[in-house]
Write an enzyme that holds these catalytic residues in place. Structure first.
Site, PDB file in Angstrom:
ATOM      1  N   CYS A 257       0.832  -1.208   0.000  1.00  0.00           N
ATOM      2  CA  CYS A 257       0.000   0.000   0.000  1.00  0.00           C
ATOM      3  C   CYS A 257       0.871   1.265   0.000  1.00  0.00           C
ATOM      4  O   CYS A 257       1.540   1.542  -0.979  1.00  0.00           O
ATOM      5  CB  CYS A 257      -1.008  -0.039   1.145  1.00  0.00           C
ATOM      6  SG  CYS A 257      -2.363   1.148   0.933  1.00  0.00           S
TER       7      CYS A 257
ATOM      8  N   HIS B  14      -3.868  -4.929   0.294  1.00  0.00           N
ATOM      9  CA  HIS B  14      -3.378  -5.428   1.580  1.00  0.00           C
ATOM     10  C   HIS B  14      -3.449  -6.948   1.605  1.00  0.00           C
ATOM     11  O   HIS B  14      -4.519  -7.504   1.868  1.00  0.00           O
ATOM     12  CB  HIS B  14      -4.219  -4.838   2.726  1.00  0.00           C
ATOM     13  CG  HIS B  14      -3.957  -3.392   2.951  1.00  0.00           C
ATOM     14  ND1 HIS B  14      -2.952  -2.945   3.768  1.00  0.00           N
ATOM     15  CD2 HIS B  14      -4.558  -2.298   2.443  1.00  0.00           C
ATOM     16  CE1 HIS B  14      -2.942  -1.630   3.760  1.00  0.00           C
ATOM     17  NE2 HIS B  14      -3.902  -1.209   2.961  1.00  0.00           N
TER      18      HIS B  14
ATOM     19  N   GLU C 292      -2.400  -8.893   3.821  1.00  0.00           N
ATOM     20  CA  GLU C 292      -2.710  -9.332   5.188  1.00  0.00           C
ATOM     21  C   GLU C 292      -4.198  -9.280   5.495  1.00  0.00           C
ATOM     22  O   GLU C 292      -4.658  -9.817   6.498  1.00  0.00           O
ATOM     23  CB  GLU C 292      -1.913  -8.503   6.208  1.00  0.00           C
ATOM     24  CG  GLU C 292      -2.402  -7.103   6.447  1.00  0.00           C
ATOM     25  CD  GLU C 292      -2.010  -6.057   5.406  1.00  0.00           C
ATOM     26  OE1 GLU C 292      -2.258  -4.868   5.654  1.00  0.00           O
ATOM     27  OE2 GLU C 292      -1.460  -6.428   4.335  1.00  0.00           O
TER      28      GLU C 292
END
Length: 192
Positions: free
Chosen positions: A76, A174, A176
């Site tokens: 990001c 993202h 994650e």
């Protein structure tokens, strides 16, 4: 050892937790010696570009990161700061990727937030990932398509969902927060 670059960003712990779910140990550090010794480096990011570059410059990380020889993954804001000029705060990034960062035009809701499809996957990061998989985005600024683009996405206009040059990898989304697809991408990076 996996080093997560410590600065004033907001998602360092969520990246560390995602790695822990994959049984991958990591440390969060701004110590140049530890970063240089790491097998892999992740530059996560949630924050504002100019204030983050200020912190990186204060710690000398703006000069260290572009010289790293091991695989580096920007996430990001981390990806955006690996690029050139950035409209957020009118700041110059580290210039690893030859593409500038611009604000989305106000033709739809900004920020671009939620799940979206990535396509034209051309990197070892996406090994075993199906074309047109969905990943999670939260961003108001984007990198246009460039020679280093290894995955694309469209929101208002086409943009780079991922960039790669030499040992430098970056994703606008993202991983994650992107479920099994994101976990696979992180695992692919660790295996590089």
């Amino acid at each position: 050892m996996i080093a997560l670059i410590k600065y004033n960003g907001g998602n360092v712990s969520s990246v560390q937790n995602a790695l822990a779910r994959l049984n991958i140990e990591s440390i969060v550090t701004d110590d140049p010696e530890l970063i240089l010794k790491a097998d892999k480096v992740i530059f996560p990011g949630v924050g504002e570009a100019s204030s983050t570059m200020k912190v990186l410059k204060e710690k000398g990380l703006d000069l260290l990161i572009p010289d790293l020889k091991q695989p580096v993954l920007g996430i990001c804001l981390g990806m955006q700061l690996m690029c050139g000029d950035n409209e957020e705060g009118n700041v110059r990034g580290m210039g690893i990727f030859d593409v500038d960062v611009k604000r989305f035009p106000p033709e739809d809701l900004v920020p671009h937030m939620g799940w979206n499809t990535i396509s034209n996957l051309k990197s070892p990061l996406f090994s075993g990932i199906e074309e047109n998989s969905d990943v999670y985005f939260v961003h108001s600024y984007y990198c246009g398509l460039a020679d280093a683009t290894v995955a694309g996405c469209r929101y208002i206009l086409p943009f780079s969902a991922s960039l790669q040059r030499d040992n430098f990898f970056a994703v606008q989304f993202h991983p994650e927060k992107s479920g099994t697809v994101g976990s696979k991408i992180l695992n692919n990076f660790i295996k590089l």
